[in-house]
Design a protein around this motif. Structure first.
Motif, PDB file in Angstrom:
ATOM      1  N   ALA A 105      -2.477   4.273  79.251  1.00  0.00           N
ATOM      2  CA  ALA A 105      -1.817   5.104  80.266  1.00  0.00           C
ATOM      3  C   ALA A 105      -2.194   6.559  80.070  1.00  0.00           C
ATOM      4  N   ASP A 106      -1.974   7.328  81.104  1.00  0.00           N
ATOM      5  CA  ASP A 106      -2.129   8.779  81.034  1.00  0.00           C
ATOM      6  C   ASP A 106      -0.803   9.358  80.562  1.00  0.00           C
ATOM      7  N   TRP A 107      -0.714   9.694  79.311  1.00  0.00           N
ATOM      8  CA  TRP A 107       0.542  10.161  78.747  1.00  0.00           C
ATOM      9  C   TRP A 107       0.865  11.593  79.143  1.00  0.00           C
ATOM     10  N   SER A 108      -0.069  12.277  79.801  1.00  0.00           N
ATOM     11  CA  SER A 108       0.196  13.635  80.259  1.00  0.00           C
ATOM     12  C   SER A 108       0.819  13.665  81.654  1.00  0.00           C
ATOM     13  N   ARG A 109       0.926  12.508  82.295  1.00  0.00           N
ATOM     14  CA  ARG A 109       1.436  12.470  83.660  1.00  0.00           C
ATOM     15  C   ARG A 109       2.926  12.790  83.695  1.00  0.00           C
ATOM     16  N   THR A 110       3.384  13.197  84.865  1.00  0.00           N
ATOM     17  CA  THR A 110       4.803  13.473  85.061  1.00  0.00           C
ATOM     18  C   THR A 110       5.495  12.217  85.571  1.00  0.00           C
ATOM     19  N   VAL A 111       6.641  11.901  84.990  1.00  0.00           N
ATOM     20  CA  VAL A 111       7.417  10.738  85.407  1.00  0.00           C
ATOM     21  C   VAL A 111       8.799  11.197  85.839  1.00  0.00           C
ATOM     22  N   GLU A 112       9.473  10.345  86.614  1.00  0.00           N
ATOM     23  CA  GLU A 112      10.798  10.688  87.128  1.00  0.00           C
ATOM     24  C   GLU A 112      11.854   9.836  86.457  1.00  0.00           C
ATOM     25  N   LEU A 113      12.933  10.508  86.033  1.00  0.00           N
ATOM     26  CA  LEU A 113      14.061   9.839  85.386  1.00  0.00           C
ATOM     27  C   LEU A 113      15.228   9.759  86.375  1.00  0.00           C
ATOM     28  N   ARG A 114      16.444   9.820  85.890  1.00  0.00           N
ATOM     29  CA  ARG A 114      17.614   9.749  86.766  1.00  0.00           C
ATOM     30  C   ARG A 114      17.849  11.075  87.470  1.00  0.00           C
ATOM     31  N   ASN A 115      18.470  10.985  88.638  1.00  0.00           N
ATOM     32  CA  ASN A 115      18.945  12.162  89.361  1.00  0.00           C
ATOM     33  C   ASN A 115      17.851  13.185  89.627  1.00  0.00           C
ATOM     34  N   GLY A 116      16.629  12.693  89.817  1.00  0.00           N
ATOM     35  CA  GLY A 116      15.527  13.582  90.148  1.00  0.00           C
ATOM     36  C   GLY A 116      14.938  14.352  88.985  1.00  0.00           C
ATOM     37  N   VAL A 117      15.414  14.102  87.771  1.00  0.00           N
ATOM     38  CA  VAL A 117      14.877  14.788  86.595  1.00  0.00           C
ATOM     39  C   VAL A 117      13.460  14.279  86.335  1.00  0.00           C
ATOM     40  N   THR A 118      12.545  15.197  86.056  1.00  0.00           N
ATOM     41  CA  THR A 118      11.174  14.819  85.730  1.00  0.00           C
ATOM     42  C   THR A 118      10.837  15.260  84.309  1.00  0.00           C
ATOM     43  N   ASP A 119       9.844  14.614  83.739  1.00  0.00           N
ATOM     44  CA  ASP A 119       9.419  14.940  82.383  1.00  0.00           C
ATOM     45  C   ASP A 119       8.008  14.418  82.194  1.00  0.00           C
ATOM     46  N   SER A 120       7.390  14.837  81.120  1.00  0.00           N
ATOM     47  CA  SER A 120       6.091  14.288  80.761  1.00  0.00           C
ATOM     48  C   SER A 120       6.270  12.879  80.205  1.00  0.00           C
ATOM     49  N   ALA A 121       5.367  11.983  80.568  1.00  0.00           N
ATOM     50  CA  ALA A 121       5.428  10.619  80.028  1.00  0.00           C
ATOM     51  C   ALA A 121       5.415  10.640  78.506  1.00  0.00           C
ATOM     52  N   SER A 122       4.767  11.626  77.924  1.00  0.00           N
ATOM     53  CA  SER A 122       4.658  11.693  76.465  1.00  0.00           C
ATOM     54  C   SER A 122       6.001  11.877  75.782  1.00  0.00           C
ATOM     55  N   ARG A 123       7.014  12.327  76.522  1.00  0.00           N
ATOM     56  CA  ARG A 123       8.341  12.527  75.936  1.00  0.00           C
ATOM     57  C   ARG A 123       9.233  11.290  76.030  1.00  0.00           C
ATOM     58  N   ILE A 124       8.790  10.274  76.760  1.00  0.00           N
ATOM     59  CA  ILE A 124       9.625   9.083  76.932  1.00  0.00           C
ATOM     60  C   ILE A 124       9.892   8.364  75.603  1.00  0.00           C
ATOM     61  N   PRO A 125       8.903   8.204  74.719  1.00  0.00           N
ATOM     62  CA  PRO A 125       9.229   7.561  73.440  1.00  0.00           C
ATOM     63  C   PRO A 125      10.324   8.294  72.666  1.00  0.00           C
ATOM     64  N   PHE A 126      10.290   9.630  72.669  1.00  0.00           N
ATOM     65  CA  PHE A 126      11.346  10.342  71.953  1.00  0.00           C
ATOM     66  C   PHE A 126      12.686  10.171  72.650  1.00  0.00           C
ATOM     67  N   ARG A 127      12.687  10.142  73.972  1.00  0.00           N
ATOM     68  CA  ARG A 127      13.939   9.897  74.692  1.00  0.00           C
ATOM     69  C   ARG A 127      14.536   8.540  74.310  1.00  0.00           C
ATOM     70  N   ARG A 128      13.697   7.542  74.174  1.00  0.00           N
ATOM     71  CA  ARG A 128      14.198   6.226  73.742  1.00  0.00           C
ATOM     72  C   ARG A 128      14.702   6.299  72.311  1.00  0.00           C
ATOM     73  N   ARG A 129      13.999   7.036  71.472  1.00  0.00           N
ATOM     74  CA  ARG A 129      14.443   7.166  70.082  1.00  0.00           C
ATOM     75  C   ARG A 129      15.827   7.814  70.019  1.00  0.00           C
ATOM     76  N   VAL A 130      16.060   8.809  70.863  1.00  0.00           N
ATOM     77  CA  VAL A 130      17.375   9.448  70.908  1.00  0.00           C
ATOM     78  C   VAL A 130      18.452   8.430  71.260  1.00  0.00           C
ATOM     79  N   GLU A 131      18.186   7.611  72.270  1.00  0.00           N
ATOM     80  CA  GLU A 131      19.157   6.591  72.667  1.00  0.00           C
ATOM     81  C   GLU A 131      19.470   5.650  71.499  1.00  0.00           C
TER      82      GLU A 131
END
Length: 229
Positions: A105-131
């Motif tokens: 995957a392109d980890w530099s791409r922008t992805v959309e989360l809840r309520n219109g929040v966007t972030d870099s795909a590269s931050r998704i693993p850390f977001r899961r780690r936080v959960e």
């Protein structure tokens, strides 16, 4: 720089700890209250399962959740399930997230989360780690904020102080853990600046709404009341 591969390794380690801990819970323990108001441990486990699937959706370009009502309903429906079903879902959803994250995957791409929040795909693993890490603490089964790695705690403090930066309900606030690390947050509310001091775990507990801040010291005014996450 965000290292998503390193974060994925850390997610696996955190998930292994969580799975080992929840495997020791009996059916009655899953029905008992967690540390989150109104949620049993079963609610926390169900949320972690659905969050893993939701982040798979994010990585694969689909809406994170169909809507907030569906998210809440899935958690409520999942919370009272039999122990074996709950734990199998927790492990299976974690495996699905790992598989999705392993795909090229392109980890530099922008992805959309809840309520219109966007972030870099590269931050998704850390977001899961936080959960995984914080909700493991929320289960109230012997895993505490003090058990989290210093690296993780500092990064989550980074994230939360950034999130509250400029918030209209929070006065200018400096946050320090006594080791020379300093974070700045708030600044949108009228009032003098304050300095909040404490250990990194206590600061994380306050910023994440998991501790009341009574173990912290404050200079310049009262401890700021933070808005809910």
């Amino acid at each position: 720089m965000i290292d998503h591969a390193r974060d994925l390794d850390a997610v696996r380690e955190a998930t292994d700890r969580l799975l080992s801990a929840t495997e020791k819970l009996d059916a009655a323990a899953l029905t008992q209250p967690s540390r989150l108001p109104g949620w049993s441990r079963g609610h926390v486990v169900a949320h972690l399962s659905r969050n893993a699937d939701a982040l798979v959706n994010v990585l694969q370009g689909r809406p994170m959740y169909a809507d907030s009502e569906t998210r809440d309903r899935d958690i409520e429906r999942g919370a009272p399930r039999p122990r074996a079903e709950q734990l199998a879902d927790l492990a299976g959803s974690a495996a699905r997230f790992e598989d999705a994250a392993a795909a090229p995957a392109d980890w530099s791409r922008t992805v959309e989360l809840r309520n219109g929040v966007t972030d870099s795909a590269s931050r998704i693993p850390f977001r899961r780690r936080v959960e995984v890490e914080l909700h493991h603490v929320d289960l109230g089964i012997g895993y505490e904020l003090e058990d989290l790695s210093d690296e993780f705690t500092a990064r989550e403090i980074d994230f939360l102080t950034e999130r509250f930066a400029g918030h209209p309900a929070v006065v200018p606030t400096d946050v320090t853990d006594g080791t020379g690390r300093l974070w700045t947050t708030g600044g949108g509310a009228e009032g003098g600046a304050v300095v909040v001091r404490g250990t990194a775990p206590e600061l994380l507990g306050w910023l994440s709404g998991r501790r009341d801040g009574s173990a912290l010291t404050v200079e310049g005014g009262p401890l700021p009341a933070l808005p809910p996450l």
